[in-house]
Motif scaffolding. Structure first.
Motif, PDB file in Angstrom:
ATOM      1  N   GLU A 318     -14.714   5.418   7.979  1.00 50.29           N
ATOM      2  CA  GLU A 318     -14.946   5.896   7.216  1.00 50.29           C
ATOM      3  C   GLU A 318     -16.407   6.689   7.361  1.00 50.29           C
ATOM      4  O   GLU A 318     -15.899   7.883   6.472  1.00 50.29           O
ATOM      5  CB  GLU A 318     -15.382   4.978   5.612  1.00 50.29           C
ATOM      6  CG  GLU A 318     -14.737   4.025   5.614  1.00 50.29           C
ATOM      7  CD  GLU A 318     -13.701   4.475   4.662  1.00 50.29           C
ATOM      8  OE1 GLU A 318     -13.554   5.874   4.699  1.00 50.29           O
ATOM      9  OE2 GLU A 318     -13.034   3.280   3.871  1.00 50.29           O
ATOM     10  N   TRP A 319     -16.326   6.055   8.186  1.00 46.13           N
ATOM     11  CA  TRP A 319     -18.247   7.749   8.800  1.00 46.13           C
ATOM     12  C   TRP A 319     -16.942   8.776   9.278  1.00 46.13           C
ATOM     13  O   TRP A 319     -16.777  10.244   8.869  1.00 46.13           O
ATOM     14  CB  TRP A 319     -19.016   7.236  10.330  1.00 46.13           C
ATOM     15  CG  TRP A 319     -19.525   8.106  10.610  1.00 46.13           C
ATOM     16  CD1 TRP A 319     -20.498   8.758  10.678  1.00 46.13           C
ATOM     17  CD2 TRP A 319     -18.718   9.310  11.601  1.00 46.13           C
ATOM     18  NE1 TRP A 319     -20.556   9.875  10.994  1.00 46.13           N
ATOM     19  CE2 TRP A 319     -19.501  10.151  12.420  1.00 46.13           C
ATOM     20  CE3 TRP A 319     -17.775   8.898  12.428  1.00 46.13           C
ATOM     21  CZ2 TRP A 319     -19.255  11.004  12.941  1.00 46.13           C
ATOM     22  CZ3 TRP A 319     -17.521   9.281  13.820  1.00 46.13           C
ATOM     23  CH2 TRP A 319     -18.677  10.478  13.944  1.00 46.13           C
ATOM     24  N   ALA A 320     -15.634   8.899   9.652  1.00 50.78           N
ATOM     25  CA  ALA A 320     -14.524  10.044  10.480  1.00 50.78           C
ATOM     26  C   ALA A 320     -14.814  10.850   9.779  1.00 50.78           C
ATOM     27  O   ALA A 320     -14.485  12.167   8.873  1.00 50.78           O
ATOM     28  CB  ALA A 320     -13.424   9.524  11.323  1.00 50.78           C
ATOM     29  N   LYS A 321     -14.180   9.650   7.966  1.00 53.42           N
ATOM     30  CA  LYS A 321     -13.613  10.862   7.328  1.00 53.42           C
ATOM     31  C   LYS A 321     -15.008  11.792   6.733  1.00 53.42           C
ATOM     32  O   LYS A 321     -14.246  13.352   5.858  1.00 53.42           O
ATOM     33  CB  LYS A 321     -13.623   9.781   6.388  1.00 53.42           C
ATOM     34  CG  LYS A 321     -11.970   8.931   6.436  1.00 53.42           C
ATOM     35  CD  LYS A 321     -12.067   7.830   5.107  1.00 53.42           C
ATOM     36  CE  LYS A 321     -10.659   7.525   5.138  1.00 53.42           C
ATOM     37  NZ  LYS A 321      -9.902   6.274   4.627  1.00 53.42           N
ATOM     38  N   LEU A 322     -15.456  11.744   6.714  1.00 56.49           N
ATOM     39  CA  LEU A 322     -16.794  12.032   6.062  1.00 56.49           C
ATOM     40  C   LEU A 322     -16.865  13.629   7.027  1.00 56.49           C
ATOM     41  O   LEU A 322     -17.925  14.382   6.762  1.00 56.49           O
ATOM     42  CB  LEU A 322     -18.575  11.467   6.024  1.00 56.49           C
ATOM     43  CG  LEU A 322     -18.375  10.653   4.950  1.00 56.49           C
ATOM     44  CD1 LEU A 322     -19.710   9.445   5.318  1.00 56.49           C
ATOM     45  CD2 LEU A 322     -17.889  10.362   3.416  1.00 56.49           C
ATOM     46  N   TRP A 323     -17.277  12.824   8.486  1.00 56.44           N
ATOM     47  CA  TRP A 323     -17.161  14.156   9.385  1.00 56.44           C
ATOM     48  C   TRP A 323     -16.352  14.993   9.383  1.00 56.44           C
ATOM     49  O   TRP A 323     -16.537  16.550   9.450  1.00 56.44           O
ATOM     50  CB  TRP A 323     -17.038  13.613  10.732  1.00 56.44           C
ATOM     51  CG  TRP A 323     -17.236  14.125  12.190  1.00 56.44           C
ATOM     52  CD1 TRP A 323     -16.635  14.807  12.699  1.00 56.44           C
ATOM     53  CD2 TRP A 323     -18.515  14.741  12.281  1.00 56.44           C
ATOM     54  NE1 TRP A 323     -17.341  15.428  13.381  1.00 56.44           N
ATOM     55  CE2 TRP A 323     -18.739  15.317  13.313  1.00 56.44           C
ATOM     56  CE3 TRP A 323     -20.349  14.994  11.782  1.00 56.44           C
ATOM     57  CZ2 TRP A 323     -19.547  16.416  14.031  1.00 56.44           C
ATOM     58  CZ3 TRP A 323     -20.991  15.332  12.322  1.00 56.44           C
ATOM     59  CH2 TRP A 323     -20.903  16.422  13.445  1.00 56.44           C
ATOM     60  N   TYR A 324     -14.687  14.518   9.483  1.00 55.31           N
ATOM     61  CA  TYR A 324     -13.654  15.475   9.167  1.00 55.31           C
ATOM     62  C   TYR A 324     -13.959  16.459   7.435  1.00 55.31           C
ATOM     63  O   TYR A 324     -13.865  16.858   7.702  1.00 55.31           O
ATOM     64  CB  TYR A 324     -12.635  15.216   8.794  1.00 55.31           C
ATOM     65  CG  TYR A 324     -12.274  13.868  10.183  1.00 55.31           C
ATOM     66  CD1 TYR A 324     -12.795  14.408  11.644  1.00 55.31           C
ATOM     67  CD2 TYR A 324     -10.908  12.984   9.936  1.00 55.31           C
ATOM     68  CE1 TYR A 324     -12.549  12.986  11.928  1.00 55.31           C
ATOM     69  CE2 TYR A 324     -11.066  11.677  10.837  1.00 55.31           C
ATOM     70  CZ  TYR A 324     -11.374  12.493  12.068  1.00 55.31           C
ATOM     71  OH  TYR A 324     -10.736  11.612  13.468  1.00 55.31           O
ATOM     72  N   ALA A 325     -14.358  16.017   6.412  1.00 58.34           N
ATOM     73  CA  ALA A 325     -14.716  16.900   5.417  1.00 58.34           C
ATOM     74  C   ALA A 325     -15.854  17.888   6.137  1.00 58.34           C
ATOM     75  O   ALA A 325     -15.728  18.776   4.976  1.00 58.34           O
ATOM     76  CB  ALA A 325     -14.829  16.219   4.107  1.00 58.34           C
ATOM     77  N   MET A 326     -16.732  17.375   5.821  1.00 56.60           N
ATOM     78  CA  MET A 326     -17.524  18.251   6.603  1.00 56.60           C
ATOM     79  C   MET A 326     -17.451  19.458   6.974  1.00 56.60           C
ATOM     80  O   MET A 326     -17.416  21.052   6.586  1.00 56.60           O
ATOM     81  CB  MET A 326     -19.000  17.814   7.054  1.00 56.60           C
ATOM     82  CG  MET A 326     -20.083  18.791   7.400  1.00 56.60           C
ATOM     83  SD  MET A 326     -21.550  17.842   8.516  1.00 56.60           S
ATOM     84  CE  MET A 326     -20.692  17.460   9.689  1.00 56.60           C
ATOM     85  N   ILE A 327     -16.689  19.473   8.144  1.00 49.32           N
ATOM     86  CA  ILE A 327     -15.743  21.027   9.241  1.00 49.32           C
ATOM     87  C   ILE A 327     -15.165  21.521   8.507  1.00 49.32           C
ATOM     88  O   ILE A 327     -14.957  22.569   8.725  1.00 49.32           O
ATOM     89  CB  ILE A 327     -15.464  20.302  10.275  1.00 49.32           C
ATOM     90  CG1 ILE A 327     -16.459  19.338  11.228  1.00 49.32           C
ATOM     91  CG2 ILE A 327     -14.788  21.283  11.517  1.00 49.32           C
ATOM     92  CD1 ILE A 327     -16.105  18.557  12.877  1.00 49.32           C
ATOM     93  N   ALA A 328     -14.237  20.684   7.678  1.00 47.17           N
ATOM     94  CA  ALA A 328     -13.379  21.350   6.639  1.00 47.17           C
ATOM     95  C   ALA A 328     -13.973  22.354   6.323  1.00 47.17           C
ATOM     96  O   ALA A 328     -13.193  23.069   5.075  1.00 47.17           O
ATOM     97  CB  ALA A 328     -12.092  20.059   5.786  1.00 47.17           C
ATOM     98  N   ALA A 329     -14.866  21.345   5.461  1.00 47.25           N
ATOM     99  CA  ALA A 329     -15.506  22.519   4.102  1.00 47.25           C
ATOM    100  C   ALA A 329     -16.241  23.391   4.465  1.00 47.25           C
ATOM    101  O   ALA A 329     -15.485  24.917   4.495  1.00 47.25           O
ATOM    102  CB  ALA A 329     -16.305  21.457   3.687  1.00 47.25           C
TER     103      ALA A 329
END
Length: 492
Positions: A318-329
């Motif tokens: 779940e931490w990784a999902k937040l990280w991926y979403a931030m970079i994608a944004a």
């Protein structure tokens, strides 16, 4: 001992004292600092940008201020390194990316302004993976940063250049940022003290005002001594309207006031592995030896079960999902010619972030709530929670790329398979919750590589965290054992 080496291992606190009392010139210190960096940085690749002329000019100005009796800050004349993710006026900030190879900001980050106001003098920028995306410090723009204890091993990341520079005696102070362990991991791997405060203590004006909360991104300190970290932390504190989650800190919360209070009667909860991480036996042995030190100093130490629900999913994934979403944004709508210049791992993270839905991201925040509540439950009974910082010591640079991200890292620990991304780190949980945390060097494995102990305090509990770190430091000599990178590797 030559002045060169005397300054190399001198604390920032002592440097500032000698400068303030006119026993040593900041120009003398800076000249020796720059000479050591010139000699050793080609081996370490800790610094990616140096500003020797600017640093010497700053040292001359610092000397003049002392000689004229002007008001000076707590760290007046002390050399400092700034991570290559943090904006610095007139000094390039590449973020480890080809896209920003020549990027020079017009203004400093808020915390850089405050460090300058305290008297520190920037000597250069330290290496980081592109946009700080992983736990090792290599990128497509600069050579890989080496660990001064063994040049074949990683310094960690993403503040790996900062940790390597401090551990090798290039500078006494370095600034870093932490979104999943990026201060604590390299500090542990390099055998120094790494600290991040409660989210909101240090204001950030690097990203969109709300982007640094999912996960919590924080500035931190990398130093060889706890006292140096305390001075640096206090210099950066305070509210800024540019950061909506920042807040004022009251004078009675100054961590220096209680630094020497010890740990007598302190209650410490110990989680050997957060309930799910395989831990290298030598790491666990060093950590448990450190816990006995705390018992001998008068603390009560008890092993606890955090009762985390499905921690592999709810922390790592779940931490990784937040990280991926931030970079994608950040790269939303970026053309192919931009993406083609990025590290393939960053591109893969962007792809994964683009595939996440709104409900999935909201569920990731629900996971944060569970972890936050469990940590608060532990802190209702205990003053601190401690764990290993990393499940292993610094690993080789040349491990093959593997795992879902095709990343270089260990694939197993103690015979148990792990994700090479950050399956070996016990740090991301704190970026989900915003609690203050630090890593303290507590020993070495049989290969002479440092082991770190992670201290986690309640929110706003920085004073107890610093007390505990200082008590251990005072009782041990780990911070006096230094890597020697001049020529062949030795320890003295």
């Amino acid at each position: 001992m030559s002045k060169h080496n005397e300054f190399a291992w001198m604390s920032a606190t002592e440097m500032a004292h000698l400068i303030r009392t006119r026993q040593v010139s900041p120009v003398e210190i800076m000249t020796a600092t720059l000479a050591r960096i010139e000699e050793l940085n080609p081996q370490l690749n800790a610094f990616v940008t140096l500003v020797p002329e600017q640093a010497l000019e700053g040292a001359r100005a610092a000397e003049e201020a002392v000689m004229r009796g002007r008001p000076i800050g707590a760290l007046h004349g002390v050399p400092i390194a700034i991570k290559d993710l943090t904006p610095t006026a007139g000094i390039r900030t590449t973020m480890g990316s080809k896209l920003f190879a020549d990027n020079v900001k017009a203004d400093d980050a808020i915390i850089v302004k405050r460090l300058k106001a305290a008297g520190t003098i920037i000597v250069g920028k330290t290496n980081t993976p592109e946009f700080g995306h992983k736990g090792t410090s290599d990128n497509l723009l600069f050579p890989t940063t080496k660990n001064p204890w063994n040049l074949s091993r990683t310094s960690g990341g993403s503040s790996g250049g900062a940790a390597s520079a401090v551990a090798a005696g290039l500078v006494p102070l370095a600034e870093g940022g932490d979104g999943g362990g990026s201060v604590r991991i390299p500090a542990a791997f390099c055998g120094i003290y790494g600290f991040i405060p409660t989210s909101g203590r240090l204001p950030s004006d690097i990203l969109n005002p709300f982007a640094g909360t999912s996960p919590f991104l924080r500035f931190g300190t990398l130093t060889r001594s706890v006292e140096d970290s305390a001075h640096m932390y206090q210099a950066m504190l305070g509210y800024s309207a540019k950061d909506p989650i920042s807040f004022e800190t009251h004078p009675h919360e100054d961590v220096r006031l209680t630094l020497e209070n010890g740990v007598q009667g302190l209650r410490i909860a110990y989680s050997p592995n957060l309930g799910y991480k395989p831990i290298d036996p030598q790491v666990r042995a060093s950590v448990e030896a450190a816990l006995q030190v705390y018992r001998d100093l008068g603390a009560v130490v008890e092993e606890v079960d955090l009762e985390l629900v499905d921690p592999l999913k709810n922390i790592d994934e779940e931490w990784a999902k937040l990280w991926y979403a931030m970079i994608a944004a950040i790269f939303a709508g970026a053309p192919k010619e931009v993406l083609d210049q990025l590290d393939p791992v960053v591109v893969r993270m962007i792809e994964l972030g683009n595939n996440l839905g709104g409900v999935e991201l909201t569920l990731a925040s629900y996971a944060r709530e569970m972890i936050y509540n469990r940590l608060n439950a532990v802190h209702e009974k205990y003053d601190l929670l401690v764990t290993p910082t990393t499940a292993c010591t610094a690993f080789p640079h040349d491990l093959p790329a593997s795992g879902p991200l095709a990343i270089n890292g260990p694939t197993s620990i103690a015979g148990v398979a792990i994700d090479p991304f950050l399956g070996w780190a016990l740090t991301p949980m704190i970026n989900q919750t915003g609690h203050p945390a630090a890593t303290v060097p507590v020993g070495f494995d049989d290969a002479g590589l440092p082991v770190g102990l992670q201290l986690i305090a309640p929110r706003l509990g920085e004073q107890v965290l610093y007390r505990a770190a200082r008590a251990f430091e005072r009782s041990q000599a780990h911070n006096q054992r230094r890597p020697q990178v001049e020529g062949a590797l030795h320890v003295y």
